[in-house]
Design a protein around this motif. Structure first.
Motif, PDB file in Angstrom:
ATOM      1  N   ALA A  18      -2.801  11.007  -6.867  1.00 22.80           N
ATOM      2  CA  ALA A  18      -1.698  11.821  -6.364  1.00 22.80           C
ATOM      3  C   ALA A  18      -1.468  11.543  -4.885  1.00 22.80           C
ATOM      4  O   ALA A  18      -2.400  11.629  -4.075  1.00 22.80           O
ATOM      5  CB  ALA A  18      -2.000  13.302  -6.581  1.00 22.80           C
ATOM      6  N   LEU A  19      -0.218  11.225  -4.534  1.00 19.03           N
ATOM      7  CA  LEU A  19       0.150  10.936  -3.150  1.00 19.03           C
ATOM      8  C   LEU A  19       0.864  12.160  -2.593  1.00 19.03           C
ATOM      9  O   LEU A  19       1.930  12.551  -3.092  1.00 19.03           O
ATOM     10  CB  LEU A  19       1.068   9.713  -3.087  1.00 19.03           C
ATOM     11  N   PHE A  20       0.300  12.761  -1.566  1.00 17.72           N
ATOM     12  CA  PHE A  20       0.846  13.993  -1.006  1.00 17.72           C
ATOM     13  C   PHE A  20       1.659  13.725   0.262  1.00 17.72           C
ATOM     14  O   PHE A  20       1.210  13.041   1.182  1.00 17.72           O
ATOM     15  CB  PHE A  20      -0.275  14.983  -0.687  1.00 17.72           C
ATOM     16  N   ASN A  21       2.888  14.282   0.242  1.00 23.57           N
ATOM     17  CA  ASN A  21       3.740  14.330   1.429  1.00 23.57           C
ATOM     18  C   ASN A  21       4.015  12.961   2.032  1.00 23.57           C
ATOM     19  O   ASN A  21       3.857  12.735   3.236  1.00 23.57           O
ATOM     20  CB  ASN A  21       3.105  15.266   2.477  1.00 23.57           C
ATOM     21  N   ILE A  22       4.433  12.026   1.178  1.00 21.88           N
ATOM     22  CA  ILE A  22       4.883  10.730   1.680  1.00 21.88           C
ATOM     23  C   ILE A  22       6.385  10.809   1.932  1.00 21.88           C
ATOM     24  O   ILE A  22       7.072  11.700   1.430  1.00 21.88           O
ATOM     25  CB  ILE A  22       4.555   9.584   0.697  1.00 21.88           C
ATOM     26  N   ASP A  23       6.901   9.889   2.712  1.00 16.74           N
ATOM     27  CA  ASP A  23       8.324   9.845   3.020  1.00 16.74           C
ATOM     28  C   ASP A  23       9.135   9.721   1.734  1.00 16.74           C
ATOM     29  O   ASP A  23       8.770   8.966   0.835  1.00 16.74           O
ATOM     30  CB  ASP A  23       8.612   8.654   3.944  1.00 16.74           C
ATOM     31  N   THR A  48       4.149  19.387  -0.535  1.00 17.86           N
ATOM     32  CA  THR A  48       3.703  20.768  -0.375  1.00 17.86           C
ATOM     33  C   THR A  48       4.671  21.513   0.553  1.00 17.86           C
ATOM     34  O   THR A  48       5.396  20.892   1.341  1.00 17.86           O
ATOM     35  CB  THR A  48       2.290  20.836   0.206  1.00 17.86           C
ATOM     36  N   ALA A  49       4.687  22.832   0.440  1.00 16.76           N
ATOM     37  CA  ALA A  49       5.600  23.645   1.246  1.00 16.76           C
ATOM     38  C   ALA A  49       5.339  23.468   2.735  1.00 16.76           C
ATOM     39  O   ALA A  49       6.267  23.462   3.559  1.00 16.76           O
ATOM     40  CB  ALA A  49       5.461  25.112   0.855  1.00 16.76           C
ATOM     41  N   SER A  50       4.093  23.306   3.103  1.00 18.33           N
ATOM     42  CA  SER A  50       3.730  23.178   4.516  1.00 18.33           C
ATOM     43  C   SER A  50       3.865  21.750   5.039  1.00 18.33           C
ATOM     44  O   SER A  50       3.853  21.517   6.252  1.00 18.33           O
ATOM     45  CB  SER A  50       2.291  23.640   4.726  1.00 18.33           C
ATOM     46  N   GLY A  51       3.978  20.804   4.098  1.00 23.08           N
ATOM     47  CA  GLY A  51       4.007  19.401   4.506  1.00 23.08           C
ATOM     48  C   GLY A  51       2.641  18.836   4.815  1.00 23.08           C
ATOM     49  O   GLY A  51       2.522  17.707   5.295  1.00 23.08           O
ATOM     50  N   CYS A  52       1.605  19.617   4.536  1.00 21.15           N
ATOM     51  CA  CYS A  52       0.225  19.183   4.763  1.00 21.15           C
ATOM     52  C   CYS A  52      -0.565  19.240   3.455  1.00 21.15           C
ATOM     53  O   CYS A  52      -0.312  20.109   2.604  1.00 21.15           O
ATOM     54  CB  CYS A  52      -0.453  20.073   5.798  1.00 21.15           C
ATOM     55  N   PRO A  53      -1.515  18.330   3.279  1.00 23.48           N
ATOM     56  CA  PRO A  53      -1.874  17.234   4.198  1.00 23.48           C
ATOM     57  C   PRO A  53      -0.844  16.107   4.125  1.00 23.48           C
ATOM     58  O   PRO A  53      -0.284  15.838   3.070  1.00 23.48           O
ATOM     59  CB  PRO A  53      -3.231  16.770   3.652  1.00 23.48           C
ATOM     60  N   GLU A  54      -0.592  15.480   5.245  1.00 20.22           N
ATOM     61  CA  GLU A  54       0.435  14.446   5.304  1.00 20.22           C
ATOM     62  C   GLU A  54      -0.149  13.085   4.950  1.00 20.22           C
ATOM     63  O   GLU A  54      -1.181  12.692   5.473  1.00 20.22           O
ATOM     64  CB  GLU A  54       1.035  14.386   6.709  1.00 20.22           C
ATOM     65  N   GLU A  55       0.546  12.388   4.014  1.00 18.82           N
ATOM     66  CA  GLU A  55       0.196  11.029   3.596  1.00 18.82           C
ATOM     67  C   GLU A  55      -1.283  10.909   3.238  1.00 18.82           C
ATOM     68  O   GLU A  55      -2.012  10.079   3.773  1.00 18.82           O
ATOM     69  CB  GLU A  55       0.579  10.022   4.683  1.00 18.82           C
ATOM     70  N   ILE A  56      -1.691  11.745   2.314  1.00 17.84           N
ATOM     71  CA  ILE A  56      -3.058  11.722   1.792  1.00 17.84           C
ATOM     72  C   ILE A  56      -2.987  11.449   0.295  1.00 17.84           C
ATOM     73  O   ILE A  56      -2.118  11.981  -0.407  1.00 17.84           O
ATOM     74  CB  ILE A  56      -3.787  13.056   2.051  1.00 17.84           C
ATOM     75  N   ALA A  57      -3.900  10.616  -0.197  1.00 20.60           N
ATOM     76  CA  ALA A  57      -3.983  10.298  -1.625  1.00 20.60           C
ATOM     77  C   ALA A  57      -5.274  10.870  -2.187  1.00 20.60           C
ATOM     78  O   ALA A  57      -6.344  10.703  -1.591  1.00 20.60           O
ATOM     79  CB  ALA A  57      -3.936   8.793  -1.842  1.00 20.60           C
ATOM     80  N   VAL A  58      -5.151  11.533  -3.329  1.00 22.30           N
ATOM     81  CA  VAL A  58      -6.301  12.144  -3.993  1.00 22.30           C
ATOM     82  C   VAL A  58      -6.454  11.537  -5.373  1.00 22.30           C
ATOM     83  O   VAL A  58      -5.527  11.608  -6.190  1.00 22.30           O
ATOM     84  CB  VAL A  58      -6.151  13.672  -4.102  1.00 22.30           C
ATOM     85  N   GLU A  70      -6.428   8.015   3.019  1.00 19.15           N
ATOM     86  CA  GLU A  70      -5.103   8.005   3.621  1.00 19.15           C
ATOM     87  C   GLU A  70      -4.207   7.044   2.852  1.00 19.15           C
ATOM     88  O   GLU A  70      -4.652   5.982   2.398  1.00 19.15           O
ATOM     89  CB  GLU A  70      -5.183   7.586   5.081  1.00 19.15           C
ATOM     90  N   VAL A  71      -2.940   7.405   2.713  1.00 18.75           N
ATOM     91  CA  VAL A  71      -1.987   6.537   2.018  1.00 18.75           C
ATOM     92  C   VAL A  71      -1.878   5.192   2.735  1.00 18.75           C
ATOM     93  O   VAL A  71      -1.672   4.150   2.107  1.00 18.75           O
ATOM     94  CB  VAL A  71      -0.613   7.225   1.901  1.00 18.75           C
ATOM     95  N   GLU A  72      -2.055   5.191   4.044  1.00 16.92           N
ATOM     96  CA  GLU A  72      -2.002   3.944   4.808  1.00 16.92           C
ATOM     97  C   GLU A  72      -3.046   2.951   4.299  1.00 16.92           C
ATOM     98  O   GLU A  72      -2.812   1.735   4.281  1.00 16.92           O
ATOM     99  CB  GLU A  72      -2.203   4.216   6.298  1.00 16.92           C
ATOM    100  N   THR A  73      -4.199   3.467   3.892  1.00 17.68           N
ATOM    101  CA  THR A  73      -5.242   2.598   3.343  1.00 17.68           C
ATOM    102  C   THR A  73      -4.745   1.912   2.074  1.00 17.68           C
ATOM    103  O   THR A  73      -5.009   0.724   1.846  1.00 17.68           O
ATOM    104  CB  THR A  73      -6.509   3.419   3.034  1.00 17.68           C
ATOM    105  N   LEU A  74      -4.005   2.649   1.263  1.00 14.50           N
ATOM    106  CA  LEU A  74      -3.467   2.075   0.032  1.00 14.50           C
ATOM    107  C   LEU A  74      -2.366   1.062   0.334  1.00 14.50           C
ATOM    108  O   LEU A  74      -2.220   0.069  -0.382  1.00 14.50           O
ATOM    109  CB  LEU A  74      -2.943   3.185  -0.880  1.00 14.50           C
ATOM    110  N   ARG A  75      -1.583   1.317   1.397  1.00 15.86           N
ATOM    111  CA  ARG A  75      -0.578   0.326   1.802  1.00 15.86           C
ATOM    112  C   ARG A  75      -1.250  -0.992   2.184  1.00 15.86           C
ATOM    113  O   ARG A  75      -0.799  -2.073   1.816  1.00 15.86           O
ATOM    114  CB  ARG A  75       0.228   0.849   2.994  1.00 15.86           C
ATOM    115  N   GLU A  76      -2.337  -0.883   2.943  1.00 16.27           N
ATOM    116  CA  GLU A  76      -3.073  -2.082   3.345  1.00 16.27           C
ATOM    117  C   GLU A  76      -3.628  -2.814   2.124  1.00 16.27           C
ATOM    118  O   GLU A  76      -3.618  -4.047   2.073  1.00 16.27           O
ATOM    119  CB  GLU A  76      -4.209  -1.696   4.289  1.00 16.27           C
TER     120      GLU A  76
END
Length: 250
Positions: A18-23, A48-58, A70-76
């Motif tokens: 699950a990718l949370f709060n990506i663009d 999420t309503a709060s926008g947090c956590p931002e760009e986190i993958a679970v 971090e989603v950035e890790t998956l981009r890499e």
């Protein structure tokens, strides 16, 4: 469980990334679906309503969280991966926090090239180890003929080889191994299973079923419990648990 039940059981243990709060314009979810196309994982996105956590993958299996990155890790990972990493198995890299949970069991609609790649990888494990037992289901004995040299070479290394197929031709002799002419489920299944011999870490299995359209659907795994279960089923069902093999009669 029989072989078809094993395939269904593995399928049921799908994981979720699950990718949370990506663009909203981000395409990383689509890229990950392509990257992990052979893994038994579902890619989802959530805001999420709060926008947090931002760009986190679970990564989770049911209610159990396996990894948080971090989603950035998956981009890499996607940007830097070579063709080899897009094969059925995912190699260990700096991204092993996620990959280690996804490489153990792959589940996919398999192309023939991927099936052959997986088969060769398992055969090579057995060849390098030189002990243990390989069970290989070829669907038809005519296919065993085309692979005869490979499996005779494998048996010369000290590996016990059992090859299975429906007798569409006279079953070939397999020097150092045994060819078993059988029917039933064997006609629709492609499998290569290695019990690991003296090395627990070498246990591996490919098991896939052919559908009416000629496509294969199944899994490749290093999970020792799954490998042991498949080996036990094949031994008890086709070797009578004691090496006495019930031959197929048309």
């Amino acid at each position: 469980m029989n072989l078809r039940q094993t395939i269904n059981s593995v399928q049921a243990h799908e994981k979720e990334l699950a990718l949370f709060n990506i663009d909203a314009d981000e395409r990383i979810d689509e890229e990950l679906r392509s990257f992990f196309r052979t893994q038994n994982v579902r890619i989802t996105t959530a805001q999420t309503a709060s926008g947090c956590p931002e760009e986190i993958a679970v990564l989770a299996a049911g209610e159990t969280v396996l990894a948080v990155v971090e989603v950035e890790t998956l981009r890499e990972l996607v940007d830097g991966a070579g063709a080899q990493s897009r094969r059925l198995g995912v190699t260990d890299t700096a991204y092993s926090e996620v990959l280690s949970h996804l490489k153990e069991t792959t589940f996919t609609s398999c192309e023939t090239a991927d099936m052959l790649y997986a088969s060769r990888e398992i055969e090579d494990r057995a060849r390098r180890n030189g002990t243990g037992t390989v069970h290989a289901g070829f669907q038809r004995c005519s296919t065993i003929v085309s692979q005869q040299a490979i499996y005779e070479d494998l048996s010369r290394t000290g590996v016990s080889v059992h090859a299975y197929g429906v007798p569409d031709v006279t079953p070939p002799e397999l020097a150092g191994g045994q060819v078993h002419a059988v029917g039933g489920e064997i006609a629709d299944l492609w499998f290569v299973v290695y019990d690991g011999g003296s090395e627990e870490s070498q246990k591996s299995a490919l098991l896939a079923e052919e559908d009416s359209a000629g496509r294969f659907y199944g899994f490749w795994t290093y999970d020792s419990a799954i490998v042991d279960s498949v080996c036990q089923y094949l031994t008890e069902t086709y070797l009578g648990g004691n090496g006495q093999f019930p031959q197929f009669r048309a």
